[in-house]
Motif scaffolding. Structure first.
Motif, PDB file in Angstrom:
ATOM      1  N   TRP A 611       0.847  -1.181   0.000  1.00  0.00           N
ATOM      2  CA  TRP A 611       0.000   0.000   0.000  1.00  0.00           C
ATOM      3  C   TRP A 611       0.887   1.237   0.000  1.00  0.00           C
ATOM      4  O   TRP A 611       1.901   1.279   0.694  1.00  0.00           O
ATOM      5  N   CYS A 612       0.494   2.226  -0.782  1.00  0.00           N
ATOM      6  CA  CYS A 612       1.248   3.470  -0.832  1.00  0.00           C
ATOM      7  C   CYS A 612       0.276   4.647  -0.844  1.00  0.00           C
ATOM      8  O   CYS A 612      -0.555   4.761  -1.753  1.00  0.00           O
ATOM      9  N   MET A 613       0.374   5.489   0.178  1.00  0.00           N
ATOM     10  CA  MET A 613      -0.434   6.697   0.244  1.00  0.00           C
ATOM     11  C   MET A 613       0.484   7.901   0.106  1.00  0.00           C
ATOM     12  O   MET A 613       1.516   7.991   0.775  1.00  0.00           O
ATOM     13  N   ARG A 614       0.111   8.809  -0.772  1.00  0.00           N
ATOM     14  CA  ARG A 614       0.908  10.021  -0.969  1.00  0.00           C
ATOM     15  C   ARG A 614      -0.009  11.234  -0.865  1.00  0.00           C
ATOM     16  O   ARG A 614      -1.037  11.317  -1.549  1.00  0.00           O
ATOM     17  N   TRP A 615       0.384  12.175   0.023  1.00  0.00           N
ATOM     18  CA  TRP A 615      -0.345  13.439   0.166  1.00  0.00           C
ATOM     19  C   TRP A 615       0.620  14.572  -0.130  1.00  0.00           C
ATOM     20  O   TRP A 615       1.753  14.577   0.338  1.00  0.00           O
ATOM     21  N   GLN A 616       0.168  15.539  -0.937  1.00  0.00           N
ATOM     22  CA  GLN A 616       1.058  16.630  -1.273  1.00  0.00           C
ATOM     23  C   GLN A 616       0.289  17.916  -1.549  1.00  0.00           C
ATOM     24  O   GLN A 616      -0.887  17.898  -1.932  1.00  0.00           O
ATOM     25  N   GLN A 617       0.973  19.011  -1.328  1.00  0.00           N
ATOM     26  CA  GLN A 617       0.430  20.336  -1.593  1.00  0.00           C
ATOM     27  C   GLN A 617       1.422  21.115  -2.438  1.00  0.00           C
ATOM     28  O   GLN A 617       2.582  21.270  -2.073  1.00  0.00           O
ATOM     29  N   ARG A 618       0.932  21.610  -3.555  1.00  0.00           N
ATOM     30  CA  ARG A 618       1.772  22.382  -4.463  1.00  0.00           C
ATOM     31  C   ARG A 618       1.330  23.844  -4.440  1.00  0.00           C
ATOM     32  O   ARG A 618       0.146  24.151  -4.313  1.00  0.00           O
ATOM     33  N   MET A 619       2.284  24.744  -4.609  1.00  0.00           N
ATOM     34  CA  MET A 619       1.974  26.165  -4.562  1.00  0.00           C
ATOM     35  C   MET A 619       1.542  26.661  -5.949  1.00  0.00           C
ATOM     36  O   MET A 619       2.181  27.494  -6.584  1.00  0.00           O
ATOM     37  N   ASN A 620       0.420  26.098  -6.436  1.00  0.00           N
ATOM     38  CA  ASN A 620      -0.081  26.487  -7.749  1.00  0.00           C
ATOM     39  C   ASN A 620      -1.550  26.902  -7.714  1.00  0.00           C
ATOM     40  O   ASN A 620      -2.185  27.028  -8.758  1.00  0.00           O
ATOM     41  N   GLY A 621      -2.109  27.088  -6.530  1.00  0.00           N
ATOM     42  CA  GLY A 621      -3.498  27.503  -6.430  1.00  0.00           C
ATOM     43  C   GLY A 621      -4.486  26.365  -6.333  1.00  0.00           C
ATOM     44  O   GLY A 621      -5.648  26.577  -5.968  1.00  0.00           O
ATOM     45  N   TYR A 622      -4.038  25.130  -6.669  1.00  0.00           N
ATOM     46  CA  TYR A 622      -4.918  23.978  -6.551  1.00  0.00           C
ATOM     47  C   TYR A 622      -4.917  23.458  -5.115  1.00  0.00           C
ATOM     48  O   TYR A 622      -3.971  23.663  -4.352  1.00  0.00           O
TER      49      TYR A 622
END
Length: 676
Positions: A611-622
């Motif tokens: 199992w692989c869970m990936r959470w991320q936040q990008r500085m592109n407004g999304y």
């Protein structure tokens, strides 16, 4: 005087430790030799060794054997085992890849802490790969230590001629690495090391699944008394998970090795071919783009030991690759007026280095010369009509040309005293695309191991990158390059701690990048209709990475849960510029948070799950997003059967621009293995 010896003792060669209850008694009355196996690199900072295999099979009592092994990794011109170099290198092994729910090398890299993978199409058809807040053009991609990055554009850097089955491990070096890899190694380097020490065998894989996706590959390893050869190839096709994202991918790869006491030789050749609908890949205003790419690579290298040992070593290398790129702004529409571009990129070169091991450490020195030449319908200087080149299969001609030569000289010294390691060096680089002057890129990497568990490390390195041909010359309805661009400059400071035990491992590091004259594609105002290539000023990135790998089965004695990895990466960026920038396409659109959790466990007998869970936040407004992937596998000695699911929660998300990613993607497959 002759004296008979009645208690003759034979030597017991100790290659690994075991927890078997009778192990201690096997040593009584014997001379015990304890050692580890390390295979030296070939040349050009190349990694070549045996893969880590931390846990062996269980015995009848349920005990496990822990194998002690070292892997030679990239990080300096002098080869060092992965626990000894001053620069810390992140390694993803073949076992990690086999367990992962991955369809491509790009999928594997998504779980690497400091790596940002911005995928436009499925199966890594078009992917931008960057490290520690950098851009895709600032990362060097190597195959067995050979640079295969394209000076045309980093967009095509992920056109790998190898499949996951070919890979022994993937190494990630974070931070400026110019003194090892030259000026393109601005924010990091990724080295893909293929298998070259296997016994003779053959394999075949077939899989299929969502969106009409069908993939097949096969390979064979055949050995003689002195050589090892591997040949593999594959093809995949799909309708794609979104509008106009269909693709056909083909690849073929051959590698050979030859070893004697006085020399090791390695040669490789590969072909990749991709045809794909490019949807809104490069501009949201055009949703029917199309692209075809072809890549041909080849290299040969040697490690020559005139004294029969590694005190003195000479490493010559020749290499080259040719890339074809056919791009249509509107699929099926030909001609320059319709945004069609065709390019042929040739990169070829040679290097020679020498290493000397002496009382003061290891000293390495050498030189490299590389030629970059592009023929294009739009990139470069306009040619006279009598110098135009016909394009096979097209009524158009290559009427533009660009060329530049890079010459590099390097000197490096490595010191190892007890637990202290130091690697210091400098590269002098001259590029005719700038001027006739040499520029110097120094660097120092230091580590200290107070015991067998702790490692303290720090580094300081400088780098520079000259613009790609796309950044210099592209001119379309969506983008405008500039020949006035200055080269980028970077200084990287990094420090951290690592703690290792058989049951668990943890690494924490902090990073500071000082970027100057960084290049980006931007809108200068709200009214802009084209992305302009500009030097956007100063960009300083401050980063933190944390990695924790656990072996729950060794910690608790319960054999169900066999692996847990948790990693987190954070980047904070500060940008200062005299220019007005309304929107950034790459450099300021960075990945701020990235959390990855991977779990491996047994279900029943030889049925396992990953199992692989990936959470991320990008500085592109999304908005930030979480993504869950999984793989079920039944593994036997001669075959594997598996089911993989990408994006189980069916979350629609954006990695880059306005390119919407597909929902859940399910694949089922089988692999047959035959040893001979």
């Amino acid at each position: 005087m002759y004296r008979p010896i009645f208690n003759t003792r034979t030597a017991l060669i100790f290659t690994h430790f075991t927890r078997k209850s009778y192990a201690l008694f096997n040593c009584l009355g014997k001379e015990v030799l304890i050692g580890t196996l390390s295979v030296a690199t070939l040349t050009y900072a190349k990694a070549d060794g045996i893969a880590k295999r931390d846990v062996m099979e269980k015995d009848s009592l349920g005990h496990q054997e822990v194998k002690l092994s070292e892997v030679v990794v990239t990080g300096a011109w002098a080869p060092l085992a992965d626990q000894k170099p001053a620069m810390i290198v992140s390694v993803t092994t073949a076992d990690d890849i086999r367990r992962a729910a991955a369809e491509s090398i790009n999928d594997v890299l998504k779980s690497a802490t400091g790596v940002d993978v911005r995928q436009r199409g499925g199966f890594g058809v078009q992917t931008d790969i960057s490290v520690n807040g950098g851009t895709f053009d600032q990362t060097v991609i190597l195959l067995n230590g050979i640079n295969i990055s394209s000076p045309q554009t980093g967009h095509n850097a992920a056109d790998f001629p190898v499949s996951l089955s070919d890979i022994q491990r993937i190494e990630v070096l974070e931070g400026a690495s110019a003194r090892v890899f030259g000026n393109p190694a601005f924010s990091g380097a990724i080295n893909i090391v293929t298998k070259n020490k296997e016994h003779s065998n053959a394999f075949a894989t077939i899989e299929g699944g969502s969106f009409g996706t069908v993939c097949g590959e096969a390979g064979v390893t055949f050995n003689t008394r002195t050589t090892n050869n591997r040949l593999s190839g594959g093809i995949s096709r799909s309708d794609g998970g979104t509008k106009n994202s269909d693709f056909v991918k083909r690849k073929l790869f051959y590698q050979g090795n030859f070893s004697t006491r006085y020399a090791d030789m390695m040669w490789q050749a590969g072909i990749t071919s991709q045809d794909y609908g490019a949807s809104t890949f490069y501009s949201a205003k055009f949703d029917n783009q199309y692209e075809e790419t072809r890549r041909y690579i080849a290299s040969a290298s040697a490690e020559i030991r005139p004294l029969g040992d590694r005190r003195l070593t000479f490493c010559p290398t020749i290499y080259g690759h040719r890339d074809y790129d056919h791009y249509q702004l509107t699929r099926g529409m030909t001609g320059a007026a319709n945004g069609e571009n065709l390019h042929r990129m040739d990169v070829y070169g040679a290097s020679i280095s020498a290493r000397l091991s002496w009382i003061a450490g290891q000293t390495a020195a050498g030189a490299n010369i590389k030629r970059e030449h592009i023929l294009s319908t739009s990139y470069g200087d306009l040619l006279d009509e009598d110098q135009w080149h016909d394009i096979s299969g097209s009524s158009r001609v290559y009427d533009h040309e660009g060329k530049r030569t890079c010459t590099s000289l390097f000197l490096e010294h490595n010191i190892s005293i007890g637990g202290f390691r130091l690697s210091a060096g400098v590269m002098a680089d001259r590029n005719t695309g700038l001027d006739d002057s040499f520029r110097f890129y120094p660097g120092v990497d230091v580590s200290y191991r107070p015991d067998n568990h702790w490692t303290i490390f720090a580094s300081w390195n400088k780098a520079m990158r000259i613009p790609t041909y796309t950044e210099l010359y592209v001119s379309s309805a969506a983008q405008q390059g500039s020949t006035a661009l200055k080269p980028e400059k970077n200084t990287t400071l990094k420090a951290g701690l690592r703690y290792r035990r058989p049951e668990w491992e943890a690494t924490v590091s902090v990073l500071r990048n000082y970027g100057r004259d960084l290049i980006d594609w931007v809108y200068e105002s709200e009214e802009s209709t084209k992305y302009q290539a500009l030097n956007i000023g100063k960009v300083d990135n401050t980063g933190l990475t944390c990695d924790l790998a656990l072996r729950p089965d060794l910690l608790t004695g319960c054999p169900i849960f066999t692996g847990l990895k948790v990693s987190y990466g954070y980047i904070n960026q500060k940008h200062t510029s005299e220019r007005n920038i309304y929107k950034s396409l790459y450099a300021l659109d960075y990945l701020r948070h990235k959390l990855s959790v991977q779990l491996d466990h047994r279900i029943w007998r030889k049925l396992t799950a990953h199992w692989c869970m990936r959470w991320q936040q990008r500085m592109n407004g999304y908005h930030p997003y979480a993504k869950l992937d999984a793989k079920l596998a039944w593994t036997e000695d001669k075959y594997d059967i598996y089911l993989k699911a990408d994006n189980i929660t069916n979350h629609r998300y954006y990695d880059i621009g306005d390119v919407l990613q597909p929902g859940i993607w399910v694949m089922a497959g089988a692999k047959v293995k035959i040893a001979f």
